[in-house]
Write a protein that holds these residues in place. Structure first.
Motif, PDB file in Angstrom:
ATOM      1  N   LEU A   9      17.346  32.492  39.874  1.00  0.00           N
ATOM      2  CA  LEU A   9      16.838  31.140  39.662  1.00  0.00           C
ATOM      3  C   LEU A   9      15.721  31.089  38.632  1.00  0.00           C
ATOM      4  CD1 LEU A   9      16.595  30.130  43.443  1.00  0.00           C
ATOM      5  CD2 LEU A   9      18.458  29.625  41.827  1.00  0.00           C
ATOM      6  N   VAL A  10      15.271  32.248  38.184  1.00  0.00           N
ATOM      7  CA  VAL A  10      14.129  32.350  37.275  1.00  0.00           C
ATOM      8  C   VAL A  10      14.461  33.361  36.179  1.00  0.00           C
ATOM      9  CG1 VAL A  10      12.453  31.738  39.081  1.00  0.00           C
ATOM     10  CG2 VAL A  10      13.015  34.142  38.667  1.00  0.00           C
ATOM     11  N   PRO A  11      13.659  33.427  35.118  1.00  0.00           N
ATOM     12  CA  PRO A  11      13.892  34.424  34.062  1.00  0.00           C
ATOM     13  C   PRO A  11      13.830  35.856  34.607  1.00  0.00           C
ATOM     14  CG  PRO A  11      12.379  32.728  33.292  1.00  0.00           C
ATOM     15  CD  PRO A  11      12.563  32.500  34.764  1.00  0.00           C
ATOM     16  N   LEU A  12      14.523  36.772  33.913  1.00  0.00           N
ATOM     17  CA  LEU A  12      14.644  38.150  34.362  1.00  0.00           C
ATOM     18  C   LEU A  12      13.310  38.865  34.522  1.00  0.00           C
ATOM     19  CD1 LEU A  12      17.812  39.411  32.462  1.00  0.00           C
ATOM     20  CD2 LEU A  12      17.560  38.895  34.899  1.00  0.00           C
ATOM     21  N   ASP A  13      12.313  38.536  33.715  1.00  0.00           N
ATOM     22  CA  ASP A  13      11.025  39.223  33.872  1.00  0.00           C
ATOM     23  C   ASP A  13      10.420  38.948  35.245  1.00  0.00           C
ATOM     24  OD1 ASP A  13      10.502  36.532  32.976  1.00  0.00           O
ATOM     25  OD2 ASP A  13       8.474  37.139  32.423  1.00  0.00           O
ATOM     26  N   GLN A  14      10.696  37.774  35.801  1.00  0.00           N
ATOM     27  CA  GLN A  14      10.219  37.460  37.150  1.00  0.00           C
ATOM     28  C   GLN A  14      11.074  38.145  38.216  1.00  0.00           C
ATOM     29  OE1 GLN A  14       9.310  33.243  37.820  1.00  0.00           O
ATOM     30  NE2 GLN A  14       9.334  32.992  35.588  1.00  0.00           N
ATOM     31  N   VAL A  15      12.380  38.226  37.973  1.00  0.00           N
ATOM     32  CA  VAL A  15      13.291  38.923  38.886  1.00  0.00           C
ATOM     33  C   VAL A  15      12.921  40.399  38.956  1.00  0.00           C
ATOM     34  CG1 VAL A  15      15.688  39.651  39.228  1.00  0.00           C
ATOM     35  CG2 VAL A  15      15.194  37.299  38.503  1.00  0.00           C
ATOM     36  N   ASP A  16      12.661  41.011  37.802  1.00  0.00           N
ATOM     37  CA  ASP A  16      12.417  42.451  37.716  1.00  0.00           C
ATOM     38  C   ASP A  16      11.233  42.908  38.568  1.00  0.00           C
ATOM     39  OD1 ASP A  16      14.595  42.885  36.100  1.00  0.00           O
ATOM     40  OD2 ASP A  16      13.453  42.840  34.228  1.00  0.00           O
ATOM     41  N   ARG A  17      10.301  42.042  38.835  1.00  0.00           N
ATOM     42  CA  ARG A  17       9.146  42.387  39.675  1.00  0.00           C
ATOM     43  C   ARG A  17       9.557  42.715  41.109  1.00  0.00           C
ATOM     44  NH1 ARG A  17       5.947  37.083  37.982  1.00  0.00           N
ATOM     45  NH2 ARG A  17       5.999  37.448  35.738  1.00  0.00           N
ATOM     46  N   HIS A  18      10.748  42.283  41.498  1.00  0.00           N
ATOM     47  CA  HIS A  18      11.200  42.415  42.886  1.00  0.00           C
ATOM     48  C   HIS A  18      12.400  43.341  43.040  1.00  0.00           C
ATOM     49  CE1 HIS A  18       8.462  39.112  43.728  1.00  0.00           C
ATOM     50  NE2 HIS A  18       8.974  38.513  42.666  1.00  0.00           N
ATOM     51  N   VAL A  19      12.780  44.034  41.965  1.00  0.00           N
ATOM     52  CA  VAL A  19      13.985  44.869  42.010  1.00  0.00           C
ATOM     53  C   VAL A  19      13.843  46.013  43.010  1.00  0.00           C
ATOM     54  CG1 VAL A  19      15.407  46.495  40.691  1.00  0.00           C
ATOM     55  CG2 VAL A  19      14.867  44.252  39.732  1.00  0.00           C
ATOM     56  N   GLU A  20      12.744  46.737  42.997  1.00  0.00           N
ATOM     57  CA  GLU A  20      12.601  47.896  43.892  1.00  0.00           C
ATOM     58  C   GLU A  20      12.694  47.495  45.365  1.00  0.00           C
ATOM     59  OE1 GLU A  20      12.839  51.092  43.119  1.00  0.00           O
ATOM     60  OE2 GLU A  20      13.159  50.413  41.062  1.00  0.00           O
ATOM     61  N   PRO A  21      11.954  46.467  45.812  1.00  0.00           N
ATOM     62  CA  PRO A  21      12.110  46.063  47.218  1.00  0.00           C
ATOM     63  C   PRO A  21      13.521  45.547  47.525  1.00  0.00           C
ATOM     64  CG  PRO A  21      10.209  44.956  46.222  1.00  0.00           C
ATOM     65  CD  PRO A  21      10.869  45.755  45.152  1.00  0.00           C
ATOM     66  N   HIS A  22      14.137  44.876  46.553  1.00  0.00           N
ATOM     67  CA  HIS A  22      15.513  44.402  46.749  1.00  0.00           C
ATOM     68  C   HIS A  22      16.454  45.579  46.939  1.00  0.00           C
ATOM     69  CE1 HIS A  22      19.326  42.336  46.137  1.00  0.00           C
ATOM     70  NE2 HIS A  22      19.589  43.203  45.178  1.00  0.00           N
ATOM     71  N   LEU A  23      16.327  46.623  46.120  1.00  0.00           N
ATOM     72  CA  LEU A  23      17.203  47.793  46.247  1.00  0.00           C
ATOM     73  C   LEU A  23      17.009  48.490  47.589  1.00  0.00           C
ATOM     74  CD1 LEU A  23      17.103  49.233  42.629  1.00  0.00           C
ATOM     75  CD2 LEU A  23      18.900  47.842  43.709  1.00  0.00           C
TER      76      LEU A  23
END
Length: 94
Positions: A9-23
């Motif tokens: 829902l947001v630009p990738l730079d904002q998504v990338d901040r949450h990649v590790e917890p998501h994985l």
């Protein structure tokens, strides 16, 4: 079985901040027996998870995805009844 379609829902730079917890959350979904396969969409607009289990449980599980908790993504659920598979994928039926 369900197709869980994740859309950013947001630009990738904002998504990338949450990649590790998501994985880590994805790994837990596999450990608990819910997830069968997963990966990014191409182009990178979200992801897809093949999952099994009661819809209410999958909805509760995805509500705890760090992407959802941070408001950077949302899920759509599609129920499918697998009637045929390639050899080796028979576990997807049922």
């Amino acid at each position: 079985m369900f197709i869980l379609s994740l859309t950013y829902l947001v630009p990738l730079d904002q998504v990338d901040r949450h990649v590790e917890p998501h994985l880590a959350w994805v790994a837990e979904g596999y450990d608990r027996g819910y997830f069968l396969a997963s990966g990014r969409k191409e182009p990178r607009t979200g992801g897809v998870i093949l999952a099994r289990g009661p819809l209410a449980e999958l909805e509760a599980l995805t509500a705890q995805d760090p992407f959802v908790l941070a408001g950077v993504a949302r899920y759509e659920f599609t129920s499918i009844l697998v009637s045929r598979t390639a050899p080796g994928l028979e576990a997807l039926k049922g």
